[in-house]
Enzyme design. Structure first.
Site, PDB file in Angstrom:
ATOM      1  CE  LYS A  99       1.435   2.706   9.845  1.00  0.00           C
ATOM      2  NZ  LYS A  99       0.426   3.376  10.674  1.00  0.00           N
TER       3      LYS A  99
ATOM      4  CB  CYS B  72      -9.629   4.842  -2.610  1.00  0.00           C
ATOM      5  SG  CYS B  72     -10.184   3.133  -2.526  1.00  0.00           S
TER       6      CYS B  72
ATOM      7  CD  GLU C  55      -4.779  -1.578  -4.934  1.00  0.00           C
ATOM      8  OE1 GLU C  55      -5.419  -0.716  -5.571  1.00  0.00           O
ATOM      9  OE2 GLU C  55      -4.728  -2.765  -5.261  1.00  0.00           O
TER      10      GLU C  55
ATOM     11  CD  GLU D  56      -8.480  10.513  -2.609  1.00  0.00           C
ATOM     12  OE1 GLU D  56      -7.333  10.711  -2.161  1.00  0.00           O
ATOM     13  OE2 GLU D  56      -8.941   9.388  -2.810  1.00  0.00           O
TER      14      GLU D  56
HETATM   15  P1  NAP Z   1      -1.970   7.983   4.202  1.00  0.00           P
HETATM   16  O1  NAP Z   1      -1.766   9.195   4.982  1.00  0.00           O
HETATM   17  O2  NAP Z   1      -1.177   7.772   2.970  1.00  0.00           O
HETATM   18  O3  NAP Z   1      -1.780   6.762   5.199  1.00  0.00           O
HETATM   19  C1  NAP Z   1      -1.886   5.415   4.811  1.00  0.00           C
HETATM   20  C2  NAP Z   1      -1.048   4.576   5.735  1.00  0.00           C
HETATM   21  O4  NAP Z   1       0.333   4.891   5.550  1.00  0.00           O
HETATM   22  C3  NAP Z   1      -1.322   4.818   7.210  1.00  0.00           C
HETATM   23  O5  NAP Z   1      -1.172   3.603   7.907  1.00  0.00           O
HETATM   24  C4  NAP Z   1      -0.217   5.798   7.555  1.00  0.00           C
HETATM   25  O6  NAP Z   1       0.054   5.857   8.925  1.00  0.00           O
HETATM   26  C5  NAP Z   1       0.940   5.251   6.784  1.00  0.00           C
HETATM   27  N1  NAP Z   1       2.025   6.189   6.498  1.00  0.00           N
HETATM   28  C6  NAP Z   1       2.052   7.538   6.615  1.00  0.00           C
HETATM   29  N2  NAP Z   1       3.242   8.022   6.222  1.00  0.00           N
HETATM   30  C7  NAP Z   1       3.995   6.963   5.842  1.00  0.00           C
HETATM   31  C8  NAP Z   1       5.310   6.810   5.324  1.00  0.00           C
HETATM   32  N3  NAP Z   1       6.106   7.855   5.099  1.00  0.00           N
HETATM   33  N4  NAP Z   1       5.760   5.561   5.039  1.00  0.00           N
HETATM   34  C9  NAP Z   1       4.982   4.489   5.222  1.00  0.00           C
HETATM   35  N5  NAP Z   1       3.710   4.574   5.721  1.00  0.00           N
HETATM   36  C10 NAP Z   1       3.222   5.787   6.015  1.00  0.00           C
HETATM   37  O7  NAP Z   1      -3.473   7.830   3.723  1.00  0.00           O
HETATM   38  P2  NAP Z   1      -4.761   7.989   4.620  1.00  0.00           P
HETATM   39  O8  NAP Z   1      -5.029   9.424   4.768  1.00  0.00           O
HETATM   40  O9  NAP Z   1      -4.654   7.139   5.828  1.00  0.00           O
HETATM   41  O10 NAP Z   1      -5.836   7.287   3.700  1.00  0.00           O
HETATM   42  C11 NAP Z   1      -6.562   7.931   2.748  1.00  0.00           C
HETATM   43  C12 NAP Z   1      -5.993   7.690   1.366  1.00  0.00           C
HETATM   44  O11 NAP Z   1      -5.970   6.299   1.056  1.00  0.00           O
HETATM   45  C13 NAP Z   1      -6.826   8.303   0.285  1.00  0.00           C
HETATM   46  O12 NAP Z   1      -6.008   9.004  -0.625  1.00  0.00           O
HETATM   47  C14 NAP Z   1      -7.488   7.124  -0.407  1.00  0.00           C
HETATM   48  O13 NAP Z   1      -7.863   7.347  -1.725  1.00  0.00           O
HETATM   49  C15 NAP Z   1      -6.469   6.073  -0.255  1.00  0.00           C
HETATM   50  N6  NAP Z   1      -7.051   4.745  -0.346  1.00  0.00           N
HETATM   51  C16 NAP Z   1      -6.828   4.027  -1.473  1.00  0.00           C
HETATM   52  C17 NAP Z   1      -7.375   2.750  -1.610  1.00  0.00           C
HETATM   53  C18 NAP Z   1      -7.123   1.943  -2.845  1.00  0.00           C
HETATM   54  O14 NAP Z   1      -7.362   0.758  -2.803  1.00  0.00           O
HETATM   55  N7  NAP Z   1      -6.632   2.532  -3.894  1.00  0.00           N
HETATM   56  C19 NAP Z   1      -8.148   2.217  -0.586  1.00  0.00           C
HETATM   57  C20 NAP Z   1      -8.369   2.978   0.565  1.00  0.00           C
HETATM   58  C21 NAP Z   1      -7.803   4.254   0.666  1.00  0.00           C
HETATM   59  P3  NAP Z   1      -0.818   6.887   9.825  1.00  0.00           P
HETATM   60  O15 NAP Z   1      -2.209   6.463   9.776  1.00  0.00           O
HETATM   61  O16 NAP Z   1      -0.262   6.735  11.155  1.00  0.00           O
HETATM   62  O17 NAP Z   1      -0.574   8.240   9.223  1.00  0.00           O
END
Ligand code: NAP
Ligand code: MG
Length: 494
Positions: free
Chosen positions: A199, A307, A273, A404
């Site tokens: 997804k 990230c 991650e 963050e």
């Molecule tokens: P997010 O809100 O956690 O969303 C990540 C993914 O999870 C999206 O596809 C999101 O869908 C989905 N999602 C949301 N709620 C969910 C739930 N309850 N159950 C399962 N999936 C769910 O994060 P983001 O704002 O998109 O991304 C930014 C974050 O990612 C930052 O904190 C960053 O540090 C982290 N990140 C970490 C890494 C690493 O390798 N450590 C790499 C890249 C990014 P939607 O998009 O539809 O909300």
């Protein structure tokens, strides 16, 4: 002061007129986007059960690019069922040598469609074309090439044991590196003999859907890869589906914790991650100009939507003033604007919500008494943009030093001894990455043994390679992606 800095603080004077660059827009005539995209399930594109679609927006113009299927629980169930059938009937039985050929073919096809993928990545997510062209797309292909090579050598990853695949992997990815994160997830899972339901993020689904076309073009057996688009509930339905054997999630620490809770007590394997708040540590003996370039790359690359971004600068006290002076000058020369312009250094913020979050945290920095320094770049009239910003006078308890921000905003702190640098660098709930700038290799090794971070860069920053593992400590998650270590979450030793 740019319109985004509706805040007080010490600002530099606007610079004298420097070089102006004529616009150099990337030609987009080879890109044909459809008005509507369906779900990719069992080798075919099909409509969602609910008949609902959501728009995906170009964040640099605020216009709708296409509408995308919104998958509900029934669609996720259909995708997991297809993945299970493909696993049992085809993929788990196929010799690794044959699986490797499919994975290799995906890499080649990404290279062939590289220009189109780069343009769509910049259109849908807002990142500068020079990054999607030179970083995201080549690295995505490199991951598939690398793991294609492992497909028939898996027993070597587990000396003395035999490797067995796990089954169906449910994978959920964020919006900051949409195609690259899809590659990080799919390549090792497929090479190890698992099938997948992926997804992508709600705001950046398009390159994953082009990847679905590529998978079709490469003749992967139906059901081996399924791509379901939608928002948070689609992700929750996928990770919660009882037919999924392994969950791999990249995203925020909040959602990661929610998934961990949902999976507690089940037999599903999990890797997370999550977020980061990396320290970029600059010693007085560092090559200062290279360090300044590294700092700029560490935080302004991809608008700070990284990230592992170097969002906390720890600078040795004796060189604080010179670094700040050079940084002020350097950020004035960053070109902010159209992601499709080949000159652009800092593109669009991914969404309106993310822009609001950045503004809120920047305002907190000002109200907590930090000094703000912001580029005078003229921001485009439309779209979501934020000028490169940094704060001085930051202490460890300030929100901007702990939370963050995920935007082009840097917090500058100082230290006097290596021990103090280690203590401050580790003073965070995260532990994804760190950078060290010094003339002495011994200091890099001394520091890197003490830093609680999954990746430590020495005299460089934001360097990625498929052979090198990536992942977190503490609340940045667990499990590794990349390298031989990236196979382990998708294998069982028997
Ligand atoms: P997010 O809100 O956690 O969303 C990540 C993914 O999870 C999206 O596809 C999101 O869908 C989905 N999602 C949301 N709620 C969910 C739930 N309850 N159950 C399962 N999936 C769910 O994060 P983001 O704002 O998109 O991304 C930014 C974050 O990612 C930052 O904190 C960053 O540090 C982290 N990140 C970490 C890494 C690493 O390798 N450590 C790499 C890249 C990014 P939607 O998009 O539809 O909300
Ligand atoms: Mg979008």
């Amino acid at each position: 002061m740019s319109k985004d800095a509706n805040v007080q603080g010490s600002m530099t004077k606007p610079p004298k007129q420097g070089w102006l660059y004529a616009p150099s827009p990337e030609a987009t005539d080879n890109v044909r986007l459809a008005p509507r995209y369906e779900l990719f399930v069992d080798g075919k594109f099909s409509a969602p059960a609910s008949g609902k679609y959501f728009p995906t927006v170009n964040p640099s113009t605020e216009t709708v690019i296409a509408e995308v299927a919104d998958a509900n629980e029934a669609d996720v169930d259909r995708a997991v069922t297809a993945a299970r059938r493909a696993y049992e009937q085809v993929w788990s039985k196929m010799p690794g040598k044959e699986r490797g050929k499919y994975v290799y073919r995906i890499a080649r096809r990404i290279q062939e469609r590289a220009r189109e993928l780069a343009i769509v990545e910049s259109l849908d997510g807002g990142k500068p074309i020079k990054e999607s062209r030179d970083v995201d797309v080549p690295l995505a292909a490199a991951h598939f090439f690398y793991y294609a090579g492992w497909a028939d050598k898996l027993d070597y990853a587990l000396p003395g044991r035999r490797a067995r695949s796990l089954g169906v992997a449910g994978q959920v990815i964020p919006w900051n590196f949409p195609l690259l994160m899809a590659a990080w997830k799919l390549a090792p899972a497929l090479a190890c003999g698992n099938t997948v339901v992926l997804k992508p993020a709600e705001t950046t689904p398009l390159t994953a859907l082009l990847l679905a076309q590529i998978i079709q073009e490469c003749d992967l057996p139906p059901g081996v890869v399924n791509i379901v688009t939608g928002a948070g509930p689609t992700g929750a339905a996928l990770v919660g589906h009882p037919g999924v054997d392994k969950v791999a999630f990249t995203g925020s620490t909040d959602v990661g914790k929610r998934i961990q809770r949902a999976l507690a007590g089940t037999s599903k394997r999990l890797t997370l991650e999550l977020g980061g708040k990396a320290a970029n540590v600059v010693f007085a003996d560092a090559a200062i100009d290279q360090a300044v370039e590294g700092i700029v790359n560490g935080i302004y690359f991809n608008q700070g939507h990284v990230c592992c971004a170097g969002s906390r600068l720890l600078v040795e006290e004796s060189i604080h003033d010179v670094i700040v002076r050079k940084l002020k000058r350097r950020i004035e020369h960053l070109r902010v604007g159209d992601p499709l312009d080949k000159n652009t250094d800092v593109g669009a913020i991914n969404s309106k919500e993310q822009l609001q979050k950045i503004r809120m945290l920047v305002e907190s920095g000002v109200s907590e008494g930090c000094s703000i320094h912001q580029s005078h770049a003229r921001l485009p009239g439309r779209g979501y943009f934020f000028a490169p910003t940094f704060f001085t006078g930051v202490s460890q308890s300030h929100r901007i030093a702990q939370e963050e921000i995920f935007g082009p905003v840097l917090s500058v702190l100082t230290f006097r001894t290596p021990e103090e640098a280690v203590e401050k660098a580790n003073n965070t709930v995260y532990g994804l990455s760190a950078g060290i700038w010094t003339d002495k290799a011994a200091k890099v090794f001394w520091m890197s043994r003490r830093l609680r971070a999954g990746v430590v860069w020495g005299n460089t920053f934001n360097k990625f390679d498929p052979t090198s593992p990536f992942g977190g400590f503490k609340e940045s998650g667990f499990g590794r992606e990349g390298g031989a270590a990236g196979l382990l979450p998708y294998l069982e030793a028997v």
